[in-house]
Write a protein that holds these residues in place. Structure first.
Motif, PDB file in Angstrom:
ATOM      1  N   UNK A 121       0.672  -1.165   0.217  1.00  0.00           N
ATOM      2  CA  UNK A 121      -0.243   0.006  -0.038  1.00  0.00           C
ATOM      3  C   UNK A 121       0.824   1.320  -0.009  1.00  0.00           C
ATOM      4  N   UNK A 122       0.827   2.239  -0.925  1.00  0.00           N
ATOM      5  CA  UNK A 122       1.331   3.417  -1.077  1.00  0.00           C
ATOM      6  C   UNK A 122       0.841   4.455  -0.447  1.00  0.00           C
ATOM      7  N   UNK A 123       1.512   4.972   0.341  1.00  0.00           N
ATOM      8  CA  UNK A 123       1.161   6.551   1.254  1.00  0.00           C
ATOM      9  C   UNK A 123       1.776   7.548   0.358  1.00  0.00           C
ATOM     10  N   UNK A 124       1.395   8.343  -0.378  1.00  0.00           N
ATOM     11  CA  UNK A 124       2.098   9.422  -1.214  1.00  0.00           C
ATOM     12  C   UNK A 124       2.109  10.723  -0.016  1.00  0.00           C
ATOM     13  N   UNK A 125       3.147  11.260   0.300  1.00  0.00           N
ATOM     14  CA  UNK A 125       2.940  12.667   1.018  1.00  0.00           C
ATOM     15  C   UNK A 125       2.765  13.584   0.167  1.00  0.00           C
ATOM     16  N   UNK A 126       1.864  14.468   0.115  1.00  0.00           N
ATOM     17  CA  UNK A 126       1.447  15.755  -0.532  1.00  0.00           C
ATOM     18  C   UNK A 126       1.104  16.724   0.310  1.00  0.00           C
ATOM     19  N   UNK A 173      -1.906  10.711   0.729  1.00  0.00           N
ATOM     20  CA  UNK A 173      -2.861   9.967   0.017  1.00  0.00           C
ATOM     21  C   UNK A 173      -2.558   8.997  -0.829  1.00  0.00           C
ATOM     22  N   UNK A 174      -3.709   8.202  -0.931  1.00  0.00           N
ATOM     23  CA  UNK A 174      -3.779   7.021  -1.427  1.00  0.00           C
ATOM     24  C   UNK A 174      -4.473   6.914  -2.678  1.00  0.00           C
ATOM     25  N   UNK A 175      -4.063   6.194  -3.704  1.00  0.00           N
ATOM     26  CA  UNK A 175      -4.580   6.144  -5.081  1.00  0.00           C
ATOM     27  C   UNK A 175      -5.206   4.839  -5.509  1.00  0.00           C
ATOM     28  N   UNK A 183      -5.410  11.374   4.482  1.00  0.00           N
ATOM     29  CA  UNK A 183      -5.150  11.713   5.947  1.00  0.00           C
ATOM     30  C   UNK A 183      -4.317  12.833   6.302  1.00  0.00           C
ATOM     31  N   UNK A 184      -4.367  13.581   7.264  1.00  0.00           N
ATOM     32  CA  UNK A 184      -3.308  14.536   7.751  1.00  0.00           C
ATOM     33  C   UNK A 184      -2.084  13.689   8.075  1.00  0.00           C
ATOM     34  N   UNK A 185      -0.996  14.433   7.792  1.00  0.00           N
ATOM     35  CA  UNK A 185       0.362  13.758   8.146  1.00  0.00           C
ATOM     36  C   UNK A 185       0.435  13.257   9.460  1.00  0.00           C
ATOM     37  N   UNK A 186      -0.237  14.047  10.547  1.00  0.00           N
ATOM     38  CA  UNK A 186       0.064  13.749  11.923  1.00  0.00           C
ATOM     39  C   UNK A 186      -0.374  12.322  12.263  1.00  0.00           C
ATOM     40  N   UNK A 187      -1.528  11.667  11.604  1.00  0.00           N
ATOM     41  CA  UNK A 187      -2.096  10.627  11.853  1.00  0.00           C
ATOM     42  C   UNK A 187      -1.563   9.434  10.911  1.00  0.00           C
ATOM     43  N   UNK A 188      -0.375   9.756  10.371  1.00  0.00           N
ATOM     44  CA  UNK A 188       0.306   8.622   9.676  1.00  0.00           C
ATOM     45  C   UNK A 188       0.551   7.453  10.578  1.00  0.00           C
ATOM     46  N   UNK A 214       1.669  -4.551   3.627  1.00  0.00           N
ATOM     47  CA  UNK A 214       2.975  -3.942   3.762  1.00  0.00           C
ATOM     48  C   UNK A 214       2.533  -2.532   3.278  1.00  0.00           C
ATOM     49  N   UNK A 215       3.196  -1.458   4.119  1.00  0.00           N
ATOM     50  CA  UNK A 215       2.784  -0.072   3.697  1.00  0.00           C
ATOM     51  C   UNK A 215       3.981   0.731   3.297  1.00  0.00           C
ATOM     52  N   UNK A 216       4.168   1.434   2.399  1.00  0.00           N
ATOM     53  CA  UNK A 216       5.089   2.196   1.943  1.00  0.00           C
ATOM     54  C   UNK A 216       4.976   3.859   1.730  1.00  0.00           C
TER      55      UNK A 216
END
Length: 131
Positions: free
Chosen positions: A12-17, A22-24, A49-54, A67-69
């Motif tokens: 699962x990719x989590x893109x920091x924007x 964000x997830x796509x 979701x907001x970065x503070x909730x990562x 797996x989370x990237x």
């Protein structure tokens, strides 16, 4: 998105924007199913979701067996402009470079300042840090 997803298809990719992750596409579908997110408006399925909730959301995905990237921007807008300037004619780069910066699994999960201490303290005994 696809250039990175093709290399990490089982992750699962989590893109920091900005200040959000964000997830796509198919990853956004997992966010909706597992994390109870709502899809955001747009032509492409995405959720975030907001970065503070990562720490909270990454941990939930890991505990669900994924797996989370974490994918972050690795160049500035100025560096992108410089890359455009030096690109040969044809297709010039349009977006800043992004790279996988970390991968979390059940075997590599650690706890840090990004984790929500309340959730970490009430999680099951398999997800608590060893002290």
């Amino acid at each position: 998105w696809w250039r990175i997803k093709a290399q990490y298809f089982d992750t699962v990719l989590l893109f920091k924007t900005g200040k959000f992750y964000e997830m796509f596409h198919m990853d956004a579908d997992l966010g909706v199913q597992i994390l109870d997110f709502c899809y955001m408006k747009g032509k492409v399925a995405h959720a975030g979701f907001p970065e503070i909730s990562y720490g909270v959301f990454a941990n939930r995905l890991v505990q669900a067996g994924y797996k989370v990237a974490r994918v972050e921007q690795t160049e500035t807008v100025d560096e992108l402009q410089l890359r455009k300037k030096h690109a040969k004619s044809g297709s010039k780069p349009q977006v800043v470079n992004r790279e996988v910066c970390s991968i979390l699994t059940l075997g590599t999960r650690t706890f840090c300042y990004l984790d929500n201490s309340i959730e970490a303290n009430i999680g099951d005994s398999n997800s608590l840090p060893l002290l």
